[in-house]
Design an enzyme around this catalytic site. Sequence first.
Site, PDB file in Angstrom:
ATOM      1  CG  HIS A 142      -2.146  -0.972   1.227  1.00 26.45           C
ATOM      2  ND1 HIS A 142      -2.792  -1.083   0.335  1.00 26.45           N
ATOM      3  CD2 HIS A 142      -2.351  -1.890   2.023  1.00 26.45           C
ATOM      4  CE1 HIS A 142      -3.509  -2.153   0.448  1.00 26.45           C
ATOM      5  NE2 HIS A 142      -3.347  -2.497   1.819  1.00 26.45           N
ATOM      6  CG  ASP A 179      -2.862  -8.025   0.851  1.00 22.94           C
ATOM      7  OD1 ASP A 179      -2.228  -8.379   1.696  1.00 22.94           O
ATOM      8  OD2 ASP A 179      -3.976  -7.292   0.815  1.00 22.94           O
ATOM      9  CG  HIS A 181      -6.853  -5.147   1.761  1.00 21.64           C
ATOM     10  ND1 HIS A 181      -6.284  -6.058   2.845  1.00 21.64           N
ATOM     11  CD2 HIS A 181      -8.114  -4.894   2.474  1.00 21.64           C
ATOM     12  CE1 HIS A 181      -7.031  -6.073   3.860  1.00 21.64           C
ATOM     13  NE2 HIS A 181      -8.225  -5.509   3.634  1.00 21.64           N
ATOM     14  CG  ASP A 267      -5.457  -9.601   3.162  1.00 18.66           C
ATOM     15  OD1 ASP A 267      -4.997 -10.235   2.267  1.00 18.66           O
ATOM     16  OD2 ASP A 267      -4.776  -8.658   3.725  1.00 18.66           O
TER      17      ASP A 267
HETATM   18 ZN   LIG Z   1      -4.475  -6.862   2.749  1.00 19.80          ZN
END
Ligand SMILES: [Zn+2]
Length: 371
Positions: A142, A179, A181, A267
Amino acid sequence: MTTGFFWDERCFWHAGGNYVFTLPVGGLVQPQVTGGLPENPETKRRLKNLMDVTGLTNDLAAQTAAPAEWEDLLRVHPASYLSEFKRLSDAGGGELGRRTPFAAGGFEIATLSAGLSIAAVEAVLTGDLDNAYALSRPPGHHCLPDFPNGFCLLANIAIAIETAKARHGLGKVAVLDWDVHHGNGTEAIYYDRDDVLTISIHQEGNYPTDTGAITDRGRGAGEGYNMNVPLPAGAGHTAYLAVMDEIVRPALDAFQPDMIIVACGFDASACDPLARMLATADTFQQMTLSIKDAAADLCDGKLVLVHEGGYSEMYVPFCGHATLEALSGSAITAPDPMAETFAIRQPSARFDAFLREIVRDAADVLRTPST
Ligand SMILES: [Zn+2]
């Protein structure tokens, strides 16, 4: 074959602030005795411990690495950000972005996390190892060049890629981010470039809420070299494998990378507190086999997985173990104790048919040149 496993106990000592889940303590949020951010050391340490208990660690070349050098960090991050991070870290810790608190010495731990990624990429690139896993912490996907967010303080994968390009002339790299996200940091860093293909599979609208659209395809020379595959909440095993077969593999075949790097978060699992997907340890194992196959066919097997998110203390160790079994080809297993439970809870045939349609539509959109 030799699979590297890069880790360092000091990465588990990275500490966030006084949080309960993602809420800072204060007001109506009562401090928690065992509190802290969900990005805590336990998920990672328990993976390493499980590997030690089963003996899988012994089948790998387990090693640590030197911290990233200042000049390595500068290839991705501006000096102003790095200086401020270092100053605050020396002064006892703080927060420079969104949900990325760090304690005293956080800068040094983050450079070590980036260093594990650098060493993993370097060892595979030079042929010292066949492939590798870097248990980097804090995570990186991120992090924007000058704005840390989502628990990520340095862009580990981008730092490793740029260092390998500078030191070893690494050519084209494909980064697959599974991931749950959106890999907004990696996307932003490579949005204008055609030498690094970025593919992110994520839960639509989870985090960040305003990035990760399928229409975001890159810009200028980078047009067509960024691919986002947003999936609805509730997607499970079948949908993830369909994305691998129908979108990821064709994209890799067309791009012909010299190395593949996976932003490996766990996740998307069926019990993660920060997402709403239904992947299982078997899903991660099958995805690893799929990407390992692609690497074998396209780039002499050169494949590195870098740890990102995953917040279930119970389940991350089993997902990670299954992934490392596939990566290394080891016969040592850690049977998934949740396999039956999560198999029953996979999407219904009706919802799975809808998900398959979403994946087919996404494949069509991403095959069409962007306008
Ligand atoms: Zn994540």
